[in-house]
Design an enzyme around this catalytic site. Structure first.
Site, short mmCIF file in Angstrom:
data_model
loop_
_atom_site.label_atom_id
_atom_site.label_comp_id
_atom_site.label_asym_id
_atom_site.label_seq_id
_atom_site.Cartn_x
_atom_site.Cartn_y
_atom_site.Cartn_z
N ARG A 1 17.09 -58.86 -37.78
CA ARG A 1 16.07 -58.48 -38.59
C ARG A 1 16.52 -59.18 -40.15
O ARG A 1 15.74 -59.57 -40.91
CB ARG A 1 16.29 -56.75 -38.96
CG ARG A 1 15.83 -56.12 -37.67
CD ARG A 1 15.60 -54.72 -38.02
NE ARG A 1 17.09 -53.75 -37.56
CZ ARG A 1 17.01 -53.24 -36.72
NH1 ARG A 1 15.89 -53.00 -35.75
NH2 ARG A 1 18.16 -52.42 -36.58
N PHE B 1 5.45 -53.16 -31.07
CA PHE B 1 6.37 -52.46 -30.46
C PHE B 1 7.64 -52.13 -31.59
O PHE B 1 8.62 -52.70 -31.61
CB PHE B 1 7.25 -53.22 -29.39
CG PHE B 1 6.50 -53.74 -28.15
CD1 PHE B 1 5.94 -52.91 -27.21
CD2 PHE B 1 5.94 -55.03 -28.39
CE1 PHE B 1 5.21 -53.51 -26.14
CE2 PHE B 1 5.01 -55.76 -27.16
CZ PHE B 1 4.64 -55.02 -26.18
N ASP C 1 2.81 -49.29 -31.98
CA ASP C 1 3.57 -48.67 -31.15
C ASP C 1 2.57 -47.62 -30.14
O ASP C 1 1.60 -47.08 -30.64
CB ASP C 1 4.67 -48.04 -31.79
CG ASP C 1 6.07 -47.95 -30.61
OD1 ASP C 1 6.90 -48.48 -30.83
OD2 ASP C 1 5.93 -46.74 -29.68
N SER C 2 3.13 -47.53 -28.93
CA SER C 2 2.35 -46.47 -28.06
C SER C 2 2.93 -44.90 -28.48
O SER C 2 2.21 -44.06 -27.99
CB SER C 2 2.75 -46.84 -26.70
OG SER C 2 4.20 -46.67 -26.48
N ALA D 1 -0.06 -52.10 -26.84
CA ALA D 1 0.07 -53.45 -27.41
C ALA D 1 -0.67 -54.40 -26.76
O ALA D 1 -1.33 -55.27 -27.29
CB ALA D 1 1.67 -53.98 -27.56
N ASP E 1 8.82 -57.17 -30.04
CA ASP E 1 10.08 -56.61 -29.54
C ASP E 1 9.81 -55.61 -28.35
O ASP E 1 10.13 -54.49 -28.64
CB ASP E 1 10.76 -56.20 -30.74
CG ASP E 1 12.16 -55.69 -30.34
OD1 ASP E 1 12.71 -56.35 -29.36
OD2 ASP E 1 12.70 -54.81 -31.00
N CYS F 1 14.70 -58.32 -24.14
CA CYS F 1 16.08 -57.49 -23.76
C CYS F 1 16.36 -57.20 -22.40
O CYS F 1 17.23 -56.29 -22.15
CB CYS F 1 16.11 -56.19 -24.83
SG CYS F 1 14.97 -54.99 -24.15
N1 SAH Z 1 11.52 -53.39 -32.79
C1 SAH Z 1 12.05 -52.10 -32.74
C2 SAH Z 1 12.51 -51.69 -31.18
C3 SAH Z 1 11.34 -51.82 -30.38
S1 SAH Z 1 11.77 -50.94 -28.96
C4 SAH Z 1 13.19 -51.88 -33.78
O1 SAH Z 1 13.83 -53.10 -34.33
O2 SAH Z 1 13.79 -50.74 -34.12
C5 SAH Z 1 10.19 -50.86 -28.12
C6 SAH Z 1 9.19 -50.07 -28.48
O3 SAH Z 1 7.91 -50.25 -27.55
C7 SAH Z 1 9.32 -48.33 -28.60
O4 SAH Z 1 9.15 -47.59 -29.58
C8 SAH Z 1 8.09 -47.96 -27.49
O5 SAH Z 1 7.78 -46.78 -27.82
C9 SAH Z 1 7.08 -49.19 -27.64
N2 SAH Z 1 6.13 -49.43 -26.72
C10 SAH Z 1 6.63 -49.51 -25.01
N3 SAH Z 1 5.68 -49.91 -24.43
C11 SAH Z 1 4.65 -50.17 -25.16
C12 SAH Z 1 3.18 -50.53 -25.13
N4 SAH Z 1 2.79 -50.73 -23.89
N5 SAH Z 1 2.41 -50.78 -26.26
C13 SAH Z 1 3.05 -50.27 -27.40
N6 SAH Z 1 4.31 -50.19 -27.68
C14 SAH Z 1 5.12 -49.76 -26.59
#
Ligand code: SAH
Length: 395
Positions: A211, A227, A249-250, A279, A299, A339
């Site tokens: 970040r 995400f 985010d979902s 997403a 992410d 990840c």
């Molecule tokens: N970038 C963030 C961490 C991301 S974790 C940080 O730095 O803190 C991944 C995220 O993706 C989660 O919040 C989860 O709710 C979301 N997610 C999972 N599947 C998804 C989808 N299909 N569409 C949108 N968001 C999604």
């Protein structure tokens, strides 16, 4: 009497190379009758000592190794020393403006299955192997003495516990109950962390340095943070000059926290958006609508839990990256992560290659990211490397 695990001939190499896992297939014979959780010596087929570890017949990893020194016992003193060493490795962070980071990163700190994260005055722990579960009292006592936290909270509500024959657990272990939201500081930015119910132990600590490094690219008009979780990347972006951040985010709940977090950092009166959506679908819609951004951050959660999912997951990574590239103005920056430990850095780069070809864009890698330094990678345990990021200029 010492219980001995005799390895098949030719299978001692990984143990000699200090890899901490012994799989059932490598074992020729067990001398004695170990109960799960007992300390055992791993020996070659001439009964020469190789390493000492903790036995668990219920797991594919039948022995987790903790020491390669014949005179080192796995006793309270051992746990305390290992914890002390891990804490010493984070000395620079103790003295910084950052109040949340990882203190113990499992295998990479010689503590297979143990995670300890610091969030301000609280510690959040995960006991992910029977080995560390069996010695939890010694570990908790040492943590309490060495760090004097207000409280220690356990987030062992992780599916991998089942592979070790352990039930899922979530609750206070010691001291004061943490508040519903712990306010932490990360590189002087403030965040709200729900250690009792948030993802992982509450926050994606592994992305802290990424970040910070990403701020180089953030003084632009529009950033798409896909995400987003609780919007940590967005705070860095807005502070570094991004005029507008669109967060996707979902989960509506995490985006509510993302919104509050912007306010907490004095980022008010802005034109940001918070979109609850899948997403994949949303990025496709944005593309059809002709929306464009200067920076796109991707992410996603871990797409690959086991090898069988690798092919499908690779398609998912390719798809989302292709869409991300298509949404960038020429010269824009894609910051893309995986990840999934089973996706190697090499494979991830190949996936982005496929995405670039399909998007019809020329893509340069300008920077490569890994997990933050408080999540070290042990050379003898390559599985401890899991987070990869590629920063790409997309023409
Ligand atoms: N970038 C963030 C961490 C991301 S974790 C940080 O730095 O803190 C991944 C995220 O993706 C989660 O919040 C989860 O709710 C979301 N997610 C999972 N599947 C998804 C989808 N299909 N569409 C949108 N968001 C999604």
């Amino acid at each position: 009497m010492t219980i001995q695990i005799i390895l098949k001939s030719g299978r001692e190499k990984s143990v000699k190379n200090r890899h901490p896992w012994v799989f059932s297939g490598a074992i020729q014979r067990v001398v004695g009758q170990p109960a799960n959780g007992d300390t055992v010596d791993v020996v070659d087929n001439r009964q020469n000592f190789l390493a000492r570890g903790i036995y668990n017949e219920q797991s594919q990893i039948q022995v987790r190794l903790f020491t390669w020194q014949p005179d080192e016992m796995i006793d309270p003193h051992f746990w305390r020393q290992r914890l002390q060493r891990a804490i010493a490795g984070r000395q620079a962070l103790w003295q910084s403006d950052t109040t949340a980071y990882r203190l113990v990163h499992s295998e990479a700190d010689g503590l297979s299955g143990l995670i300890v994260d610091r969030y301000g005055s609280w510690l959040v722990v995960q006991f992910l192997s029977l080995a560390v579960e069996r010695h939890r009292q010694a570990i908790i006592t040492a943590l309490a003495e060495l760090l004097e936290p207000h409280g220690i909270y356990e987030r062992s509500d992780v599916e991998t516990r089942k592979k070790e024959g352990l039930p899922l657990k979530n609750g206070l272990i010691m001291g004061e109950m943490p508040p519903d939201w712990i306010e932490i500081s990360e590189n002087k930015h403030l965040f709200l962390v729900d250690v009792k119910g948030g993802h992982k132990t509450g926050f994606y600590l592994d992305q802290r340095e990424n970040r910070q490094k990403s701020t180089l690219y953030f003084s632009v008009a529009e950033v798409l943070n896909v995400f987003a979780y609780t919007g940590a990347f967005a705070v860095y972006a807005a502070k570094a000059g991004a005029e507008r951040v669109v967060q996707v985010d979902s989960s509506a709940q995490v985006l509510e926290t993302a919104k509050q977090t912007m306010q907490l950092n004095g980022l008010v009166g802005r034109d940001d958006s918070y979109i609850v959506a899948d997403a994949f679908e949303l990025l496709r819609t944005y593309y059809r609508q002709g929306q464009q951004f200067e920076v796109v951050i991707l992410d996603p959660p871990k797409f690959v839990q086991h090898k069988g999912q690798l092919e499908k997951a690779t398609r998912g990574y390719k798809d989302i990256n292709m869409l991300g590239m298509k949404l960038l103005r020429p010269g824009g920056v894609l910051i893309s992560f995986s990840c999934s430990g089973l996706v190697s850095a090499d494979l991830f780069q190949k996936v982005l290659f496929g995405a670039a070809v399909d998007a019809g864009r020329e893509v340069q890698i300008i920077e490569q990211f890994s997990q933050s330094s408080d999540h070290p990678i042990l050379l003898t345990c390559p599985e401890s490397a899991y987070l990869k990021g590629l920063v790409c200029r997309v023409w």
